[in-house]
Design a protein around this motif. Structure first.
Motif, PDB file in Angstrom:
ATOM      1  N   ARG A  32       0.746  -1.335  -0.061  1.00  0.00           N
ATOM      2  CA  ARG A  32       0.023   0.026  -0.011  1.00  0.00           C
ATOM      3  C   ARG A  32       0.886   1.148  -0.110  1.00  0.00           C
ATOM      4  NH1 ARG A  32      -5.339   1.322   1.248  1.00  0.00           N
ATOM      5  NH2 ARG A  32      -5.834  -1.003   0.413  1.00  0.00           N
ATOM      6  N   LEU A  90       0.649   4.324  -2.653  1.00  0.00           N
ATOM      7  CA  LEU A  90       0.749   5.893  -2.332  1.00  0.00           C
ATOM      8  C   LEU A  90       1.623   6.649  -2.922  1.00  0.00           C
ATOM      9  CD1 LEU A  90      -0.135   5.679   1.435  1.00  0.00           C
ATOM     10  CD2 LEU A  90      -1.420   6.821   0.053  1.00  0.00           C
ATOM     11  N   ASP A  95      -8.980   9.899  -3.019  1.00  0.00           N
ATOM     12  CA  ASP A  95      -8.586  10.677  -1.956  1.00  0.00           C
ATOM     13  C   ASP A  95      -7.038  11.052  -2.130  1.00  0.00           C
ATOM     14  OD1 ASP A  95     -11.200  10.766  -1.216  1.00  0.00           O
ATOM     15  OD2 ASP A  95     -10.943   9.185   0.378  1.00  0.00           O
ATOM     16  N   ASN A  96      -6.214  10.078  -2.427  1.00  0.00           N
ATOM     17  CA  ASN A  96      -4.890  10.309  -1.988  1.00  0.00           C
ATOM     18  C   ASN A  96      -3.896  10.573  -3.361  1.00  0.00           C
ATOM     19  OD1 ASN A  96      -4.167   9.221   0.621  1.00  0.00           O
ATOM     20  ND2 ASN A  96      -5.818   7.867  -0.065  1.00  0.00           N
ATOM     21  N   SER A  97      -4.645  10.742  -4.621  1.00  0.00           N
ATOM     22  CA  SER A  97      -3.906  11.028  -5.882  1.00  0.00           C
ATOM     23  C   SER A  97      -3.613  12.350  -6.040  1.00  0.00           C
ATOM     24  CB  SER A  97      -4.796  10.458  -6.884  1.00  0.00           C
ATOM     25  OG  SER A  97      -4.004  10.404  -8.315  1.00  0.00           O
ATOM     26  N   GLY A 154     -13.999   0.809  -1.996  1.00  0.00           N
ATOM     27  CA  GLY A 154     -13.245   1.171  -0.868  1.00  0.00           C
ATOM     28  C   GLY A 154     -11.717   1.873  -1.691  1.00  0.00           C
ATOM     29  N   LEU A 155     -11.567   0.853  -2.580  1.00  0.00           N
ATOM     30  CA  LEU A 155     -10.311   1.108  -3.623  1.00  0.00           C
ATOM     31  C   LEU A 155     -10.715   2.522  -4.351  1.00  0.00           C
ATOM     32  CD1 LEU A 155      -7.768   0.389  -4.772  1.00  0.00           C
ATOM     33  CD2 LEU A 155      -8.997  -0.803  -6.698  1.00  0.00           C
ATOM     34  N   HIS A 208     -12.444   5.034  -3.669  1.00  0.00           N
ATOM     35  CA  HIS A 208     -12.167   6.047  -2.813  1.00  0.00           C
ATOM     36  C   HIS A 208     -11.027   6.316  -2.352  1.00  0.00           C
ATOM     37  CE1 HIS A 208     -16.454   7.244  -2.611  1.00  0.00           C
ATOM     38  NE2 HIS A 208     -16.903   5.994  -2.236  1.00  0.00           N
ATOM     39  N   PHE A 209     -10.126   5.329  -2.107  1.00  0.00           N
ATOM     40  CA  PHE A 209      -8.809   5.433  -1.613  1.00  0.00           C
ATOM     41  C   PHE A 209      -8.062   6.069  -2.734  1.00  0.00           C
ATOM     42  CE2 PHE A 209      -4.239   4.143  -1.328  1.00  0.00           C
ATOM     43  CZ  PHE A 209      -4.082   4.549  -0.014  1.00  0.00           C
ATOM     44  N   VAL A 210      -8.142   5.679  -3.901  1.00  0.00           N
ATOM     45  CA  VAL A 210      -7.327   6.243  -4.936  1.00  0.00           C
ATOM     46  C   VAL A 210      -7.703   7.597  -5.078  1.00  0.00           C
ATOM     47  CG1 VAL A 210      -6.670   6.371  -7.392  1.00  0.00           C
ATOM     48  CG2 VAL A 210      -6.802   4.252  -6.040  1.00  0.00           C
TER      49      VAL A 210
END
Length: 417
Positions: free
Chosen positions: A185, A189, A215-217, A208-209, A211-213
């Motif tokens: 992970r 990031l 939120d962090n890209s 979930g994947l 949203h994670f991408v």
């Protein structure tokens, strides 16, 4: 001080992208045929590795839907190779010039399609994406970085090894198609921060994947969001046709994003259609979640609250609701749909047209199965995903969606006064 791995990967991909950006269509197609041939030639190895991934997945308790996406067999592997050959048959969009305008001073203004550059593809238990994305990005002149989930990483590496074989035979850099060596992970990031070298990120997988991408890209993201697809049976529907579309959309393959998750039935035909649906779905062992108005037609319906619709089951489960009219069906879809695919069954062309114009989804369908909401089935060849974002692509993403446009201005020496 050594360069971090994510930066190394993205830098090498950017160099490789420049190496293929100007390849001719004929040269690209030759390489793609070698890729398809290499996948077939390495079938035994790929399937052996896939079985190890499957065994590990079963041990970890992966859901049936995830295991179905992960599984390869000779037929599915041939489908992967054939999808590459379908891409060969498609026209290359790179370099296409579109007339725009001729200015009063004689300057000719055109728009030309060019590759995006480097695309980072993030996905879970979908080893076919390795070949689909690799081939599509290659033909559209892009390098691709493939970050696969832990569940399918060994299968993806095996498929990539076949693609690399074709690249080596063609004297092209293997970094055109890169499989990130670990699903760590922290490395993901770091990749999402490489906006100097990566031009677009496309995540495919669970909510979930995505949203994670997003939120962090630091890099633009095109979302391949969940598929909550509905079938609306209108009061003027052919009910036999509706039943066939329901069964195909729900039961032909459940663990995919274009499978049906919701059934809406106009109350004028509910008393006739729902018993037909109940019998057919019971035979397929589909679990029903319904509103109170529909529950009496099913033997063991789970009555759910009005705000409990909109689930992506990816299994033999279906949400059913009886609606009083067309407007209520539209309202339900707008509230609970995911912008993926929506289907109307009706023999009234005006109603169908109203549905198509009103429903806000990447794909709208009239009298056909949601299972056709797929790049290959819609004539794009393989797809890199189905975008539920509206910028810059919406719906199944094929070759053209992996390019952008630049302006080309041709003059005869004009200067601005």
């Amino acid at each position: 001080m050594s360069t971090p791995l994510a930066e190394q990967i993205s830098q090498r991909a950017a160099v490789a992208a420049r190496a293929i950006a100007t390849l001719s269509e004929a040269d690209k197609n030759t390489v793609l045929q070698r890729m398809a041939d290499a996948i077939r030639a390495n079938q035994t190895t790929i399937l052996e590795v896939n079985e190890r991934d499957m065994s590990a997945g079963r041990d970890k308790g992966l859901s049936d839907a995830m295991l179905d996406r992960l599984k390869l067999d000779p037929e599915r592997l041939e489908g992967i190779a054939s999808a590459i050959e379908e891409i060969i048959a498609l026209p290359d969009p790179v370099g296409e010039r579109l007339p725009f305008t001729t200015r009063p001073n004689g300057m000719v203004v055109e728009k030309m399609r060019i590759p995006l550059g480097v695309i980072c593809m993030i996905y879970e238990a979908r080893p076919n994406v390795t070949a689909d994305a690799g081939a599509l990005c290659f033909k559209s002149g892009n390098a691709v970085i493939l970050r696969c989930g832990r569940e399918a990483i060994e299968t993806s590496k095996a498929i990539a090894a076949a693609l690399h074989q074709a690249l080596r035979e063609s004297n092209l850099p293997e970094d055109v198609i890169t499989v990130v060596p670990t699903p760590d992970r922290d490395l993901l990031l770091e990749l999402l921060q490489q906006d100097q070298n990566i031009d677009l990120v496309i995540p495919r997988g669970g909510e979930g994947l995505i949203h994670f991408v997003s939120d962090n890209s630091k890099i633009p993201v095109i979302q391949h969001y969940k598929g909550v697809c509905h079938l609306y049976v209108d009061k003027e529907a052919d009910l036999d046709k509706a039943l066939a579309l329901l069964l195909n959309g729900k039961t032909q393959r459940t663990g995919v994003c274009n499978a049906l998750e919701g059934l809406l039935v106009h109350q004028a035909v509910a008393a006739k259609f729902l018993p037909m649906a109940a019998a057919a779905l019971a035979e397929k062992q589909v679990v029903i979640h319904s509103d109170q108005a529909s529950a009496d037609y099913f033997a063991d319906a789970d009555v759910i609250a009005d705000d409990a619709f909109g689930q992506e089951y990816l299994a033999l489960e279906l949400a059913v609701r009886t609606v009083p009219d067309f407007a209520a069906a539209i309202e339900h879809i707008q509230q609970f749909g995911s912008g993926h695919t929506e289907v109307i069954v009706t023999e009234n062309q005006d109603t169908a047209e109203q549905f198509i114009r009103t429903v806000d989804s990447a794909v709208t369908m009239h009298n056909t199965s949601s299972r056709f909401s797929d790049g290959g089935q819609l004539g794009l060849g393989a797809e890199i995903g189905i975008s539920t974002s509206k910028l810059h692509a919406y719906g199944p993403m094929g070759l053209q969606s992996l390019t952008t446009e630049k302006f080309v201005v041709t003059g005869t020496g004009q200067i601005r006064e």
